[in-house]
Design a protein around this motif. Structure first.
Motif, PDB file in Angstrom:
ATOM      1  N   LEU A  82       0.839  -1.208  -0.014  1.00  0.00           N
ATOM      2  CA  LEU A  82      -0.015   0.141   0.115  1.00  0.00           C
ATOM      3  C   LEU A  82       0.802   1.224  -0.035  1.00  0.00           C
ATOM      4  CD1 LEU A  82      -2.960  -0.978   2.492  1.00  0.00           C
ATOM      5  CD2 LEU A  82      -3.041   0.121   0.179  1.00  0.00           C
ATOM      6  N   PHE A  83       1.844   1.274   0.919  1.00  0.00           N
ATOM      7  CA  PHE A  83       2.773   2.502   0.937  1.00  0.00           C
ATOM      8  C   PHE A  83       3.489   2.593  -0.462  1.00  0.00           C
ATOM      9  CE2 PHE A  83       2.772   2.084   5.588  1.00  0.00           C
ATOM     10  CZ  PHE A  83       2.097   3.269   5.999  1.00  0.00           C
ATOM     11  N   ALA A  84       3.853   1.681  -1.026  1.00  0.00           N
ATOM     12  CA  ALA A  84       4.591   1.568  -2.241  1.00  0.00           C
ATOM     13  C   ALA A  84       3.590   2.028  -3.419  1.00  0.00           C
ATOM     14  CB  ALA A  84       5.250   0.344  -2.652  1.00  0.00           C
ATOM     15  N   SER A  85       2.436   1.751  -3.240  1.00  0.00           N
ATOM     16  CA  SER A  85       1.395   2.122  -4.374  1.00  0.00           C
ATOM     17  C   SER A  85       1.449   3.619  -4.550  1.00  0.00           C
ATOM     18  CB  SER A  85       0.109   1.390  -4.182  1.00  0.00           C
ATOM     19  OG  SER A  85      -0.737   1.915  -2.966  1.00  0.00           O
ATOM     20  N   PHE A  86       1.782   4.327  -3.409  1.00  0.00           N
ATOM     21  CA  PHE A  86       1.470   5.834  -3.422  1.00  0.00           C
ATOM     22  C   PHE A  86       2.548   6.505  -4.149  1.00  0.00           C
ATOM     23  CE2 PHE A  86      -1.149   5.127   0.345  1.00  0.00           C
ATOM     24  CZ  PHE A  86      -2.131   5.838  -0.018  1.00  0.00           C
ATOM     25  N   LEU A  87       3.785   5.628  -4.452  1.00  0.00           N
ATOM     26  CA  LEU A  87       5.010   6.097  -5.234  1.00  0.00           C
ATOM     27  C   LEU A  87       4.952   5.620  -6.498  1.00  0.00           C
ATOM     28  CD1 LEU A  87       7.681   5.190  -2.415  1.00  0.00           C
ATOM     29  CD2 LEU A  87       6.507   7.480  -2.722  1.00  0.00           C
ATOM     30  N   ARG A  88       4.766   4.092  -6.594  1.00  0.00           N
ATOM     31  CA  ARG A  88       4.281   3.703  -8.318  1.00  0.00           C
ATOM     32  C   ARG A  88       3.439   2.708  -7.995  1.00  0.00           C
ATOM     33  NH1 ARG A  88      10.036   1.451 -10.922  1.00  0.00           N
ATOM     34  NH2 ARG A  88       8.789   1.267 -13.206  1.00  0.00           N
ATOM     35  N   SER A  89       2.587   2.831  -9.054  1.00  0.00           N
ATOM     36  CA  SER A  89       1.402   1.635  -8.962  1.00  0.00           C
ATOM     37  C   SER A  89       1.826   0.460  -9.589  1.00  0.00           C
ATOM     38  CB  SER A  89       0.151   2.431  -9.771  1.00  0.00           C
ATOM     39  OG  SER A  89       0.484   2.806 -11.013  1.00  0.00           O
ATOM     40  N   HIS A  90       2.674   0.193 -10.568  1.00  0.00           N
ATOM     41  CA  HIS A  90       2.818  -0.904 -11.126  1.00  0.00           C
ATOM     42  C   HIS A  90       4.471  -1.002 -11.240  1.00  0.00           C
ATOM     43  CE1 HIS A  90      -1.240  -0.482 -12.636  1.00  0.00           C
ATOM     44  NE2 HIS A  90      -1.302  -1.888 -12.647  1.00  0.00           N
ATOM     45  N   PRO A  91       5.100  -1.809 -10.476  1.00  0.00           N
ATOM     46  CA  PRO A  91       6.700  -1.926 -10.691  1.00  0.00           C
ATOM     47  C   PRO A  91       6.673  -3.236 -11.601  1.00  0.00           C
ATOM     48  CG  PRO A  91       5.870  -2.780  -8.249  1.00  0.00           C
ATOM     49  CD  PRO A  91       4.900  -2.143  -9.146  1.00  0.00           C
ATOM     50  N   GLY A  92       6.801  -3.264 -12.743  1.00  0.00           N
ATOM     51  CA  GLY A  92       6.947  -4.184 -13.777  1.00  0.00           C
ATOM     52  C   GLY A  92       5.474  -4.439 -14.077  1.00  0.00           C
ATOM     53  N   SER A  93       4.926  -5.834 -14.097  1.00  0.00           N
ATOM     54  CA  SER A  93       3.725  -6.077 -14.596  1.00  0.00           C
ATOM     55  C   SER A  93       2.651  -6.210 -13.348  1.00  0.00           C
ATOM     56  CB  SER A  93       3.629  -7.497 -15.501  1.00  0.00           C
ATOM     57  OG  SER A  93       4.246  -8.489 -14.825  1.00  0.00           O
ATOM     58  N   VAL A  94       3.081  -5.966 -12.176  1.00  0.00           N
ATOM     59  CA  VAL A  94       2.365  -6.231 -11.064  1.00  0.00           C
ATOM     60  C   VAL A  94       1.875  -5.258 -10.299  1.00  0.00           C
ATOM     61  CG1 VAL A  94       2.536  -7.159  -8.692  1.00  0.00           C
ATOM     62  CG2 VAL A  94       3.880  -8.276 -10.519  1.00  0.00           C
ATOM     63  N   SER A  95       0.512  -5.243 -10.083  1.00  0.00           N
ATOM     64  CA  SER A  95      -0.255  -4.037  -9.658  1.00  0.00           C
ATOM     65  C   SER A  95       0.104  -4.172  -8.191  1.00  0.00           C
ATOM     66  CB  SER A  95      -1.879  -4.231 -10.021  1.00  0.00           C
ATOM     67  OG  SER A  95      -2.385  -3.187  -9.305  1.00  0.00           O
ATOM     68  N   LEU A  96       0.566  -3.054  -7.282  1.00  0.00           N
ATOM     69  CA  LEU A  96       0.341  -3.029  -5.955  1.00  0.00           C
ATOM     70  C   LEU A  96      -0.485  -3.127  -5.200  1.00  0.00           C
ATOM     71  CD1 LEU A  96       3.642  -0.655  -5.939  1.00  0.00           C
ATOM     72  CD2 LEU A  96       3.612  -3.138  -5.270  1.00  0.00           C
ATOM     73  N   THR A  97      -1.802  -2.576  -5.710  1.00  0.00           N
ATOM     74  CA  THR A  97      -3.204  -2.571  -5.115  1.00  0.00           C
ATOM     75  C   THR A  97      -3.652  -3.834  -5.010  1.00  0.00           C
ATOM     76  OG1 THR A  97      -4.216  -2.134  -7.066  1.00  0.00           O
ATOM     77  CG2 THR A  97      -3.856  -0.485  -5.596  1.00  0.00           C
ATOM     78  N   LEU A  98      -3.175  -4.745  -6.291  1.00  0.00           N
ATOM     79  CA  LEU A  98      -3.640  -6.241  -6.272  1.00  0.00           C
ATOM     80  C   LEU A  98      -2.657  -7.207  -5.275  1.00  0.00           C
ATOM     81  CD1 LEU A  98      -5.470  -8.430  -7.346  1.00  0.00           C
ATOM     82  CD2 LEU A  98      -3.732  -8.640  -9.113  1.00  0.00           C
ATOM     83  N   VAL A  99      -1.353  -6.760  -5.099  1.00  0.00           N
ATOM     84  CA  VAL A  99      -0.881  -7.347  -4.155  1.00  0.00           C
ATOM     85  C   VAL A  99      -1.029  -7.128  -2.541  1.00  0.00           C
ATOM     86  CG1 VAL A  99       1.689  -7.498  -2.853  1.00  0.00           C
ATOM     87  CG2 VAL A  99       1.389  -7.534  -5.546  1.00  0.00           C
ATOM     88  N   SER A 100      -1.537  -5.718  -2.470  1.00  0.00           N
ATOM     89  CA  SER A 100      -2.108  -5.552  -1.102  1.00  0.00           C
ATOM     90  C   SER A 100      -3.479  -6.182  -0.703  1.00  0.00           C
ATOM     91  CB  SER A 100      -2.295  -3.968  -0.915  1.00  0.00           C
ATOM     92  OG  SER A 100      -2.758  -3.550   0.166  1.00  0.00           O
ATOM     93  N   PHE A 101      -4.295  -6.138  -1.823  1.00  0.00           N
ATOM     94  CA  PHE A 101      -5.686  -6.811  -1.696  1.00  0.00           C
ATOM     95  C   PHE A 101      -5.457  -8.421  -1.171  1.00  0.00           C
ATOM     96  CE2 PHE A 101      -8.393  -9.704  -4.215  1.00  0.00           C
ATOM     97  CZ  PHE A 101      -9.315  -9.728  -3.664  1.00  0.00           C
ATOM     98  N   LEU A 102      -4.495  -8.999  -2.073  1.00  0.00           N
ATOM     99  CA  LEU A 102      -4.091 -10.460  -1.732  1.00  0.00           C
ATOM    100  C   LEU A 102      -3.509 -10.570  -0.487  1.00  0.00           C
ATOM    101  CD1 LEU A 102      -3.087 -11.528  -4.987  1.00  0.00           C
ATOM    102  CD2 LEU A 102      -5.043 -12.213  -4.207  1.00  0.00           C
ATOM    103  N   GLY A 103      -2.701  -9.759   0.089  1.00  0.00           N
ATOM    104  CA  GLY A 103      -2.026  -9.678   1.314  1.00  0.00           C
ATOM    105  C   GLY A 103      -3.075  -9.450   2.494  1.00  0.00           C
TER     106      GLY A 103
END
Length: 163
Positions: A82-103
């Motif tokens: 979540l914190f990283a999603s404020f800086l960059r939303s997609h490092p590579g092909s992975v959505s950080l909001t999706l990672v946060s959702f799954l986490g």
């Protein structure tokens, strides 16, 4: 209106804090009828303000410990994403909001398994007629963190779908 990412960040941090406090505290079971109010957590058992490590933990208690720790790790992953999603939303092909959702959902699932196992193991002690043992505030914080992690996951799903 508050952004779903901001509200989910607050919820994720609150959920993680509640689970960490529940994990580290020693008020999962409490007996207020005995002088000295004995209480017990996942790691320690206390009587008259003297606490000792639980040396021979049952399998259920070990399972509860492991799944609570896994929930904390998943909660940390969710919060970091979540914190990283404020800086960059997609490092590579992975959505950080999706990672946060799954986490968040993983943390909630791990917390639910841990608390359900603990409930199943110690509900007999709580319901025994001769005993006044009750589940303590640490146990309640664990269940609250479970619910908040699920709510965080739903908010993150909304944030992911809107982005």
């Amino acid at each position: 209106m508050v952004s779903p990412r901001i509200s989910s960040t607050v919820l994720a941090l609150l959920s993680l804090l509640l689970l960490l406090v529940a994990l580290g505290s020693d008020h999962w079971l409490v007996d207020d009828t005995v002088l000295g109010s004995p209480h017990e957590g996942l790691w320690k058992s206390c009587l008259n303000s003297v606490c000792e490590q639980i040396s021979s933990a049952s399998v259920s208690l070990k399972v509860t410990r492991v799944f609570t720790l896994l929930g904390v790790i998943a909660g940390l992953v969710s919060s970091f994403a979540l914190f990283a999603s404020f800086l960059r939303s997609h490092p590579g092909s992975v959505s950080l909001t999706l990672v946060s959702f799954l986490g968040s959902f993983s943390a909630g699932l791990c917390a639910m398994i841990a608390l359900a196992v603990y409930t199943g193991e110690f509900a007999g002690a709580v319901n025994a007629a001769q005993s006044q043992v009750t589940f303590g505030w640490s146990f309640g914080l664990g269940w609250a963190s479970f619910l908040l992690f699920l709510i965080t996951g739903v908010v993150m799903l909304v944030a992911h779908q809107s982005s």
